[in-house]
Design a protein around this motif. Structure first.
Motif, mmCIF file in Angstrom:
data_model
loop_
_atom_site.group_PDB
_atom_site.id
_atom_site.type_symbol
_atom_site.label_atom_id
_atom_site.label_comp_id
_atom_site.label_asym_id
_atom_site.label_seq_id
_atom_site.Cartn_x
_atom_site.Cartn_y
_atom_site.Cartn_z
ATOM 1 N N LEU A 162 35.168 29.421 43.126
ATOM 2 C CA LEU A 162 34.678 30.696 43.398
ATOM 3 C C LEU A 162 35.849 30.935 44.385
ATOM 4 O O LEU A 162 36.147 32.136 44.609
ATOM 5 N N THR B 289 39.351 31.742 43.457
ATOM 6 C CA THR B 289 39.283 32.955 42.729
ATOM 7 C C THR B 289 39.469 34.313 43.540
ATOM 8 O O THR B 289 39.921 35.106 43.448
ATOM 9 N N LEU B 290 38.457 34.115 44.402
ATOM 10 C CA LEU B 290 38.170 35.121 45.452
ATOM 11 C C LEU B 290 39.381 35.382 46.144
ATOM 12 O O LEU B 290 40.088 36.639 46.132
ATOM 13 N N ILE C 4 21.368 34.870 47.627
ATOM 14 C CA ILE C 4 22.369 34.605 48.625
ATOM 15 C C ILE C 4 22.928 35.586 49.442
ATOM 16 O O ILE C 4 22.842 35.382 50.699
ATOM 17 N N GLN C 5 23.143 36.721 49.060
ATOM 18 C CA GLN C 5 24.037 37.979 49.684
ATOM 19 C C GLN C 5 22.817 38.556 50.739
ATOM 20 O O GLN C 5 23.354 39.246 51.880
ATOM 21 N N ILE D 151 28.924 32.145 51.099
ATOM 22 C CA ILE D 151 28.935 31.121 50.161
ATOM 23 C C ILE D 151 28.207 30.011 50.447
ATOM 24 O O ILE D 151 28.717 29.358 51.584
ATOM 25 N N MET E 84 32.028 37.575 40.010
ATOM 26 C CA MET E 84 32.555 36.237 40.204
ATOM 27 C C MET E 84 32.044 35.232 39.209
ATOM 28 O O MET E 84 32.688 34.166 38.780
ATOM 29 N N ASN E 85 30.742 35.184 38.881
ATOM 30 C CA ASN E 85 30.096 34.363 37.923
ATOM 31 C C ASN E 85 30.255 34.555 36.284
ATOM 32 O O ASN E 85 29.527 33.859 35.719
ATOM 33 N N THR F 105 29.789 41.220 44.235
ATOM 34 C CA THR F 105 30.974 40.448 44.096
ATOM 35 C C THR F 105 30.485 39.086 43.491
ATOM 36 O O THR F 105 31.094 38.582 42.664
ATOM 37 N N MET G 24 37.051 43.776 41.264
ATOM 38 C CA MET G 24 36.842 43.355 42.316
ATOM 39 C C MET G 24 37.842 44.285 43.492
ATOM 40 O O MET G 24 37.494 44.511 44.725
#
Lengths: 599, 587
Positions: B19, B22-23, A468-469, B223, A448-449, A444, A160
């Motif tokens: 999520l 954490t971010l 999604i992104q 998100i 994160m997953n 990211t 990250m």
């Protein structure tokens, strides 16, 4: 670039070559000989270019795994893989072929989890040494051992961090990237200003996400002494007045004193505070010069004790200001700044994405601009993009971790980045945008997953995150719309088919009522209930209609007018017919499907 | 809704919330866009909760110290309001009446600094907040001289702690209307302030729908909140969780029965909300709407149970008193037993399975009515709830004798009021509806009284006609009453009014022998001042909409009809007019 594409896009061709010469590898590239030594699995290797379903592939593996237990072959192949990885980094062209060769072990790793689990269990039973130095994907422990779970957390953290500030990737060949050239030029320019007191100006032009701001920051950071830095942005400072105030404020902050001081009559006495509410009466705080003197402030800049760097982000927006007076003053000051006249240097760095910015400048402004234009560019090849992803994903963990973790993680990342689907996804993203920030966002979500149960990045995670992104679906909620709303949408589709692209609420209501009436007129009953559609009161429908309008599924055709009742305002349906069709089918209501299919 | 209440128990939001946490605790992207098309308020409370938890030191693993500001773009409708709310929240500053409701204005050593002037000042304000927070937590006044250091570097603190500012904006789609010039700099806040700032836009619209043009803003980190309507148990859980909230609040509310939300009844409430969900889920997906319906229906639903319970308690009380009066001289032990009995009898208990089924069967139709009346907000919830209270002794009635649901209220208010109008106004309204709906060139055919008396109202073809060549391929013609009223001049209204009066009103008028020519009497009638007064009155009530501007004297005024087809039909029936015969587009 071309050969590479050809290689990736034509697996059947390769297969035919291989079929023609099954045992004698005549191909020049050395890595192909990997195919032949492991005779134990000819089937897999021959099979992989055939577009077979993963299940089928998994099946073959499954059947083959008892006959050839993995302990012997994988390390060998792993060594080859490592060698190959090295080759890849040397020769970009080989990458794709190597990647296709990789496919066999990977498909085992990713697609046939149950088949692969068995040998892994045995590996685990042997103890730590089994996975201590994994060299290929299939040797990775399927779920993370408990003692390595903190490592995953740390690794996530490190990734990250590196995603936030992307690492530079080293250029593989002699060709110097545009960014490196621009950096060289920019830092020379700034050095000239800081060290020799030159007045400089330049434009930094490059597409979004090509690292312009990064480059500027880097150049400033590398300067030997600390200049005064003034950052302006065309997005925040909409006119020259705001911009000059901002300059005054930042100057005052960094030099610790107010400007245009008492020799020009003290501003706080002359100016009425009501007229300039920005002015502070308190003596201890920064006193901004009166508006009339603001432009004169710029000419003061070279007389400051330290050199000044002015960064104009969104330079093209400054060019849209009235008479471009700020730019004129700044560039004029920079041009007239002479070395050796006892003044300090000034550098003006314009940062913009517009290629034609220079044409926006007025003649008198343009003639004062030095004409230096530095260009940055995005990553130009897919391979660099992948390398960037690799360097971000393999960001070093700062704290000490068990020694087996780094190689384990590296293998996981390598196998992820060489997976066929991953390359495909990257390729798609890369052809849509070269903005490195998109890659960051995609990665990211992938990172994160990661969980201890599913500890490695995988193609599925990447696909989900890309969805999604990259280009998020505009109406993800269509398939779960409430009944009245989906009915309105279907009615709108009906009107569309009959040639009316715009509709009012009344029209939709009428269509819905008719449909309910016809569907209920059938005297058929199943289990005591009619098969017709549910009724829905006009007000509930109106509520659903308004909701759809706020969700922009319906957009008004004309601006709202006072005289029109809201049920007669014309709207247009935004999602197309196929999206709605998919949604209706996903809902699975027979009535709705039948009604939709009539349109 | 109280955030601490919903957010604690919001199943279905777990992954998104974790999520986000954490971010935010590690290295958040500078700009995040959270999208929830279904339950934005619920998401807002979840986000609020996650951020607040992080701020209160729950940041696990992260070294960052988080300070947050959560503002609503509806409440902050001007830039100044926005700047002040954000800065006050970040500095945890409460304006108080005593000190003149000052906004947070930087360190105490620098009075008079205003951070709400414009965006630049706001950026400086953020930097000042950062410095202020660092100094406040270090407890070491670095700037003892009182000089403000300005640009605060992110790594300036001694422990290497990172100060992260998080700004959450709810209903962010409003920013596009209220402060469009702020949208781009907000998305670039991190690079403008050179601080560790994360801005989170929370909306039920995609960022694409309100993003500024020309790619001026960077793309956010998206998100997507998973749709709650896909998981039924979660929805029911959330609806049921409103019970606990109401249990706490019902004490202060005079409207609900104090015992309606006692903890014993919670299982019944969860069954009730499951029933409610199964009835309403085709129509309503928003959890807050479901909660609203549940809150309106529950007092009525539980009333029979409470009534029966109270009757029982009273009965027991009476028996006890009776017994006490009979055996006045009793031993102490026995009376204590008695008290125990009474105590047990006085406790509310869960009704039996049979009662529950009967209750649900009885109230199912009324839930449908509630959807029709309360979801579009046609009635006030408390009023509706009071009006739909069940009869007192519902549970004592035999199942077959239960009264049916109360009849739904008679349509929208508009229709009822319209029918109470004077006769002239009704005629004017019907004439206006005809004038707005029929094309002007058909008037002669529809209303003309020529030789062919019989055939004048026969239209040519009623079937869907082919589109004319130039109309852009419109297949079927849409009736005008669906497309909306057309404007008409006053003369046309009066002419149609004349026809209507002549046909349907002439017979009931008093005899007037001075009018010899046919139609002369009607001509006189329609030129009366009262007719014009009625038109103006209806126009002022917006039943006729004035299409022309009111300040022109010479032009003839034009109007549009403001009543719907149903109302017009009703009025025509009152007057004995066959409306459908007079409409050019047959219905």
């Amino acid at each position: 670039m071309d050969e590479k594409d050809e290689l990736t896009l034509s697996p059947p061709k390769k297969r035919s070559v291989r079929a023609a010469t099954p045992n004698s590898p005549r191909v020049v590239m050395e890595c192909v000989e990997i195919l032949t030594p492991s005779k134990t699995r000819p089937r897999i290797i021959v099979q992989h270019p055939i577009p077979a379903s993963p299940a089928a592939r998994a099946h073959t593996l499954d059947s083959s795994s008892p006959t050839c237990p993995p302990p012997k072959t994988p390390p060998k192949r792993g060594r080859h893989l490592q060698r190959k990885a090295k080759i890849v980094s040397d020769m970009p062209q080989v990458l794709v072929l190597a990647e296709t060769l990789q496919q066999a072990p990977e498909s085992e790793f990713n697609c046939s989890a149950p088949a692969a689990r068995q040998p892994k269990a045995s590996l685990r039973r042997k103890g730590k040494t089994a996975w201590k130095l994994p060299t290929s994907a299939e040797e990775l422990p399927h779920t993370l051992p408990v003692e390595l779970e903190p490592c995953l957390q740390l690794q996530k953290h490190a990734i990250m961090r590196s995603l936030r500030d992307l690492p530079d990737i080293v250029a593989q060949d002699d060709h110097v990237s545009a960014n490196a050239t621009a950096y060289e030029q920019l830092s020379n320019l700034l050095r000239g200003t800081v060290l020799r007191g030159e007045g400089n100006s330049c434009l930094l032009i490059g597409p979004r996400g090509s690292g312009k701001s990064r480059l500027v920051e880097k150049a400033i950071k590398s300067l030997p002494e600390k200049p005064i830095i003034i950052r302006l942005s065309g997005h925040a400072q909409h006119n020259d007045r705001l911009a000059i105030r901002e300059i005054a404020w930042q100057l005052a902050q960094q030099t610790g004193r107010s400007f245009l001081p008492s020799e020009s009559n003290s501003p706080s006495d002359v100016i009425d505070p009501d007229e300039n509410p920005f002015l502070d009466s308190s003596e201890t705080t920064i006193v901004l010069p009166p508006p009339a003197h603001l432009l004169a402030l710029i000419s003061v800049i070279p007389t400051l004790p330290r050199p000044t760097i002015i960064i104009l982000d969104g330079f093209d927006l400054f060019a849209a200001h009235a008479r471009q007076s700020l730019l004129y003053c700044l560039l004029d000051t920079a041009q007239s700044c002479r070395v050796g006249s006892g003044t300090k240097g000034i550098a003006i760095v314009g940062v913009t994405t517009r290629v034609d910015t220079i044409n926006l400048l007025e003649k008198r402004v343009k003639s004062r601009f030095s004409g230096r234009m530095l260009r940055t560019s995005c990553l130009s090849e897919l391979q660099q993009w992948v390398e960037l992803a690799r360097s971000a994903l393999t960001a070093p963990v700062s704290e000490d971790v068990p020694e087996e973790w780094p190689p384990l993680w590296r293998v996981a990342v390598d196998s992820f980045l060489q997976h066929e689907k991953v390359i495909e996804e990257f390729k798609e993203s890369f052809s849509l945008t070269r903005d490195a920030r998109t890659l960051c966002r995609i990665l990211t979500t992938v990172v994160m997953n990661l969980t201890p149960a599913l500890p490695y990045p995988s193609a599925e995670k990447l696909a989900a995150s890309t969805g999604i992104q990259r280009c998020p679906a505009r109406f993800p909620f269509l398939a779960s719309l409430p009944y009245p709303a989906i009915c309105l949408c279907i009615a709108a589709v009906h009107y569309q088919t009959s040639g009316h692209n715009t509709f009012t609420f009344e029209m939709l209501h009428e269509a819905f009522r008719d449909q309910v009436r016809t569907s209920q007129s059938a005297p058929v009953q199943i289990e005591g209930g009619g098969i017709g559609m549910m009724r829905c009161s006009r007000e509930v429908l109106a509520g659903a209609f308004e909701r759809l309008a706020t969700q922009r599924v319906f957009t008004p055709v004309a601006a709202p007018s006072l005289g029109t009742a809201k049920e007669f305002v014309f709207y247009r349906l935004v999602p197309d017919r196929f999206e709605l069709k998919r949604a209706v089918e996903a809902m699975g209501q027979t009535n709705l499907k039948k009604w939709f299919s009539k349109a | 809704m109280d955030p601490s209440h919903t957010a604690l128990r919001t199943p279905g939001f777990g992954t998104s919330a974790s999520l986000l946490s954490t971010l935010l605790a590690s290295y958040p992207p500078p700009f995040i866009s959270i999208y929830d098309p279904e339950n934005p308020r619920l998401t807002a409370s979840v986000v609020r909760n996650a951020v607040t938890n992080l701020q209160e030191g729950g940041s696990s693993g992260g070294t960052a110290k988080i300070h947050s500001a959560i503002v609503n773009a509806v409440a902050c409708f001007t830039p100044r309001l926005f700047y002040d709310s954000v800065l006050n929240a970040l500095a945890e500053w409460e304006p108080s009446w005593e000190d003149g409701c000052n906004n947070w204005s930087g360190l105490s050593t620098m009075p008079g600094q205003r951070f709400n002037e414009n965006f630049d000042a706001f950026v400086h304000g953020l930097q000042a907040v950062k410095t202020y927070l660092e100094q406040a937590s270090n407890e070491t006044p670095k700037a003892a001289s009182g000089k403000w250091k300005g640009k605060a570097k992110a790594t300036s603190t001694n422990e290497g702690e990172v100060y992260r500012l998080v700004i959450v904006i709810e209903r962010a789609e409003r920013l596009k209307q209220s402060m469009p010039e702020l949208l781009v700099p907000l998305t670039r806040l991190a690079e403008l302030t050179q601080l560790d700032v994360t801005i989170i836009l929370l909306s039920d619209l995609r960022w694409e729908e309100f993003r500024p043009p020309l790619g001026a803003a960077p793309d956010p980190f998206y998100i997507d909140i998973p749709l709650l309507s896909k998981s039924v148990p979660d929805t029911i859980d959330i609806v049921t969780s409103a019970f606990d909230h109401a249990a706490g609040a019902s004490v202060s509310s005079s409207f609900t029965d104090p015992e309606a939300y006692s903890a014993v009844l919670r299982p019944l409430y969860s069954q009730f909300s499951a029933t409610l969900f199964s009835i309403c889920s085709p129509f309503i997906h928003n959890v807050h709407e479901l909660m609203y319906l549940a809150a309106a229906r529950w007092p009525g639903f539980i009333k029979p149970v409470l009534d029966a319970h109270r009757a029982y308690v009273q009965e027991m009380e009476r028996l006890r008193v009776d017994r006490q009066s009979h055996e006045a001289e009793d031993s102490g032990a026995e009376s204590r037993d008695d008290m125990q009995d009474h105590y047990e009898a006085g406790m509310l208990y869960l009704p039996s399975e049979d009662t529950r089924i009967r209750l649900i069967r009885h109230f199912t139709p009324s839930i449908t009515i509630a959807v029709e009346n309360l979801y579009p907000r046609l009635a006030h919830a408390a009023e509706w709830s009071r009006a739909n209270m069940p009869p007192a002794d519902l549970l004592t009635l035999a199942p077959g004798h239960m009264p049916g649901p109360s009849p739904p209220s008679a349509g929208p208010v508009n229709a009822r009021d319209v029918r109470a109008f004077p006769r002239t106004s009704k005629f004017v309204l019907v004439a206006a509806f005809l004038a707005s709906t029929n094309p002007a060139k058909t008037d002669l055919r529809m209303f003309g009284r020529g030789a062919s008396e019989r055939t004048r109202r026969v239209r040519r073809g009623v079937s869907p006609r082919k589109a004319k060549a130039g109309t852009g391929g419109a297949g079927i013609k849409i009736p005008q009453r669906l497309l909306g009223p057309l404007p008409f001049p006053l003369e046309r209204l009066l002419a149609i009014l004349g026809v209507l009066l002549e046909e349907h009103d002439a017979e009931v008028r008093p005899q007037a022998p001075e009018f010899a020519i046919p139609g002369e009497y009607t001509d006189m009638e329609i030129s009366r001042v009262s007719v014009h007064a009625a038109i103006m009155e209806l126009a002022s009530m917006r039943l006729l909409t004035r299409a022309s501007s009111a300040d022109k004297v010479d032009a003839t005024p034009t109007f549009k009809c403001g009543i719907s087809y149903d109302v017009a039909l009703q009025l025509a029936r009152d007057l004995g007019i066959l409306l459908n015969d007079l409409l050019w587009d047959s219905v």
